[in-house]
Design a protein around this motif. Sequence first.
Motif, PDB file in Angstrom:
ATOM      1  N   GLY A 530       0.772  -1.227   0.000  1.00  0.00           N
ATOM      2  CA  GLY A 530       0.000   0.000   0.000  1.00  0.00           C
ATOM      3  C   GLY A 530       0.804   1.279   0.000  1.00  0.00           C
ATOM      4  O   GLY A 530       0.255   2.354  -0.010  1.00  0.00           O
ATOM      5  N   SER A 531       2.138   1.174  -0.005  1.00  0.00           N
ATOM      6  CA  SER A 531       2.968   2.384   0.030  1.00  0.00           C
ATOM      7  C   SER A 531       3.559   2.654  -1.338  1.00  0.00           C
ATOM      8  O   SER A 531       3.998   1.742  -2.032  1.00  0.00           O
ATOM      9  N   ARG A 532       3.602   3.950  -1.731  1.00  0.00           N
ATOM     10  CA  ARG A 532       4.201   4.312  -3.014  1.00  0.00           C
ATOM     11  C   ARG A 532       5.659   4.746  -2.857  1.00  0.00           C
ATOM     12  O   ARG A 532       6.325   5.049  -3.823  1.00  0.00           O
ATOM     13  N   GLN A 533       6.152   4.796  -1.595  1.00  0.00           N
ATOM     14  CA  GLN A 533       7.496   5.314  -1.380  1.00  0.00           C
ATOM     15  C   GLN A 533       8.553   4.457  -2.047  1.00  0.00           C
ATOM     16  O   GLN A 533       9.590   4.947  -2.452  1.00  0.00           O
ATOM     17  N   GLY A 534       8.281   3.135  -2.130  1.00  0.00           N
ATOM     18  CA  GLY A 534       9.303   2.259  -2.685  1.00  0.00           C
ATOM     19  C   GLY A 534       9.249   2.120  -4.190  1.00  0.00           C
ATOM     20  O   GLY A 534      10.059   1.403  -4.773  1.00  0.00           O
ATOM     21  N   LEU A 535       8.300   2.805  -4.842  1.00  0.00           N
ATOM     22  CA  LEU A 535       8.146   2.663  -6.285  1.00  0.00           C
ATOM     23  C   LEU A 535       9.406   3.032  -7.063  1.00  0.00           C
ATOM     24  O   LEU A 535       9.842   2.259  -7.925  1.00  0.00           O
ATOM     25  N   PRO A 536      10.055   4.183  -6.792  1.00  0.00           N
ATOM     26  CA  PRO A 536      11.274   4.492  -7.552  1.00  0.00           C
ATOM     27  C   PRO A 536      12.369   3.441  -7.362  1.00  0.00           C
ATOM     28  O   PRO A 536      13.073   3.090  -8.303  1.00  0.00           O
ATOM     29  N   GLU A 537      12.506   2.915  -6.120  1.00  0.00           N
ATOM     30  CA  GLU A 537      13.517   1.894  -5.874  1.00  0.00           C
ATOM     31  C   GLU A 537      13.169   0.604  -6.617  1.00  0.00           C
ATOM     32  O   GLU A 537      14.043  -0.066  -7.173  1.00  0.00           O
ATOM     33  N   PHE A 538      11.893   0.255  -6.609  1.00  0.00           N
ATOM     34  CA  PHE A 538      11.429  -0.948  -7.296  1.00  0.00           C
ATOM     35  C   PHE A 538      11.763  -0.871  -8.780  1.00  0.00           C
ATOM     36  O   PHE A 538      12.325  -1.794  -9.376  1.00  0.00           O
ATOM     37  N   GLN A 539      11.444   0.271  -9.391  1.00  0.00           N
ATOM     38  CA  GLN A 539      11.734   0.458 -10.811  1.00  0.00           C
ATOM     39  C   GLN A 539      13.232   0.470 -11.082  1.00  0.00           C
ATOM     40  O   GLN A 539      13.709  -0.125 -12.053  1.00  0.00           O
ATOM     41  N   SER A 540      13.976   1.146 -10.216  1.00  0.00           N
ATOM     42  CA  SER A 540      15.422   1.270 -10.427  1.00  0.00           C
ATOM     43  C   SER A 540      16.105  -0.089 -10.365  1.00  0.00           C
ATOM     44  O   SER A 540      16.966  -0.410 -11.193  1.00  0.00           O
TER      45      SER A 540
END
Length: 822
Positions: A530-540
């Motif tokens: 439910g958190s969007r904070q990790g989205l950039p790390e996930f993509q990277s």
Amino acid sequence: MKTQKLIKLSILLIFIPFSLSSFIPINNFLLNCGSNTNASIFNRLFIGDSTKQDSIFLSSHKSISLTNQNPSSNLPTLYQTARIFTNNGGTYKFILRKNGTLFARFHFSSFKGHGFDLKDANFSVFVGGKLVLRNFNFHFKISSNNNNDDDDVIIKEFILKVVSNFVEIVFRPVNDSCFGFVNAIEVFSVPEDFVVDYGARFIGPYGVVEYKNLSNQVLETIHRINVGGLKLTPFNDTLWRTWIPDKEFLVFKDSVKTVVSTHTPNYQKGGATREIVPDNVYMTAQEMNRNQSILASKFNITWNFPVENGGVRHLVRLHFCDIVSPSLNLLYFNVYINRYSAYKDVDLSSLTFHTLASPIYVDFVVDSNDSGVIQISVGPSDLSSSMRINAILNGAEIMKFVNVTDLDSHVSSQKTRFLLVLVCSIVGGIVILVLVIAFFLVRLSRGKKKLKQRTVESVGWTPLGVFGGSSLSRMSEGYFGLNKIPFVDIKLATNNFDKSLIIGAGGFGMVYKGVLKDNVKVAVKRGMPGSRQGLPEFQSEITILSKIRHRHLVSLVGFCEENSEMILVYEYVEKGPLRNHLYGSEGFEPLSWKRRLEICIGAARGLHYLHTGFTQGIIHRDIKSTNILLDENYVAKVADFGLSRSGPCIDETHVSTNVKGSFGYLDPEYFRRQQLTDKSDVYSFGVVLFEVLCARHAVDPQLDREQVNLAEWSLKWQKKGMLERIIDPYLVGKINESSLKKFSETAEKCLAEYGVDRPSMGDVLWNLEYSLQLQESDQEVNEIIHENRPRSIRIERDYDNNIYSDISATKVFSQLMHREGR
């Protein structure tokens, strides 16, 4: 109690020495408008605009000098006259000694005289051809923060860059029946670094990104707050600004405790200056009030500042100075703006280069929402010890981005409308013609056999939806060796995310040990649901690891984004982080010096490949001992690429980016300049080298002040030539002196203050290989002497198929053993 504290603050401000003569503006124009006499306020002399001045010109089709016939004793002389503009308005032209960033302040005070009631004025103001006030009238005071106690005075202040050798200020009535006016004008230069183009953080729902070209914006001051202090008048400020107290903006007044320092701030190069903020702002602060029983648990201090709503962009400048801590590295806190995480784990000791009570400011860019407020909060970090939970704020400024309209376009609006009609007519005719041609082409092609074409989907990144149905979903299985693993298989592999299988945790989420259906051991990193904070790390991580394969880099087996999950599946690295093997953790044997060297060499090989294996290279940005993993044979593998970035292009020297990294390992030059290069990784790796040698944490707040930061402490002993005094006791007497010397010199070079002085990872690798040779040859020489063997030595090692070398004992110390080298 509060009254006594305010009295003490008042006395303190009286006796604080001010150094207001330190800044002299290159351009400094102060006009008393509508008057032929001078007026003084706050020890500043405003020259009557009716007097002739070589560098100031007033042109107007019709302007009137108006004097208040019933002057108020409460208002200074400056506000008893005004310049009135009617019909087509008027212009002030200021000849500049030097262009650059300017402050433009306008003073408006309403009175009646000669048939004019200044409260009825309605006009626009242009500065340097840019519209800064649209349809302004005195009723604006109702919806604007004035930073002025007097209800009859409005001060509007703007910051803008001027590239020409003059600046024009135009007052233009809204129509022929309206008029404009001004009582006083200030135009003066500010320091060149007052607004810089790098380092600002843009805060929004999708995380934190860098905001560039800030100096090209026109900014209007909305709030200027002395947090924890009293009102400061222009007399107390080198740029003649007014600072107001924060009390009325606090959401919960019992959450704060006012802190006052009697010592002037320790200004450091690269930090704040007295022109950025006066001393008094940095000498007061609000901190968390831990004495209130209702506030026994963690909480945030929150301020609500009224602003224009509806997505208007603002610059929020926050000021910090640690006047609450008895020593360094004790204060860690988080900053939130509009409930978004703006700056996590702020460590003022690191940001101010380990100087206590040293001022610093951070710029944030944020859009207002429909609430009509910008909310600023500071609260404790998870890094805070239980005895040192705190958060502070010393000052805050909020400036609105002015939606600039050019003067020429404003004047020629009727002409523009005519041209618009003409262009629309021409474009409309062309569109009709194209439609007619298209119609006949379709008729001609009807009946022809259509060829089936295969659609090739882009593998470029697009934002994930709710972590499902994204561009990731369109990647085929096996793309660059990656598999899209079903969520049900991951649940099975981890026994439904059994807590007993947790092997690590980080900002992204928990890491579980798992076994896939084909009996392959994996490490499963699950993002916080439910958190969007990790989205950039996930993509990277997927972007980086889908392109690379190397023995010394952790491999990504696959990923999963079903059910709003962000899951990364890696190869399982048996012996875990290097850090666990350095500090005598339970179940881990101390590492020999040779093994430590081999681990460092492996990690250096992985980093060298990242930096040089691609056109732009890849910069890791988070090198530390927890991100170097060891397999069952102690082979080092660099892990965690969530913060990684592509390096600069061929014609560039750096990448301008928001600062990311870990405290104790972060390159100070990268932080100062916000400019990322591969030398930032080299700095972090230098800290790891000393960590391996000394077997202690990069930052340890429990130690004495001079020992808290490992990099500084190690360099101190290294420069004394006495590094052996602080190495891991287990290694004492087990390291060849020459090997230690080469290793420590390499680590020292990695920690050079400037990136250009640091070696490349290729050079670091080469030197570490040489340090290992020195250690091995020493051991073999000892064996020769002990066993009376022949003096011919064969040194055998295998690092990714390196050449084996036969050398004599007299050539053991040659640095030309390998083809790799420089």
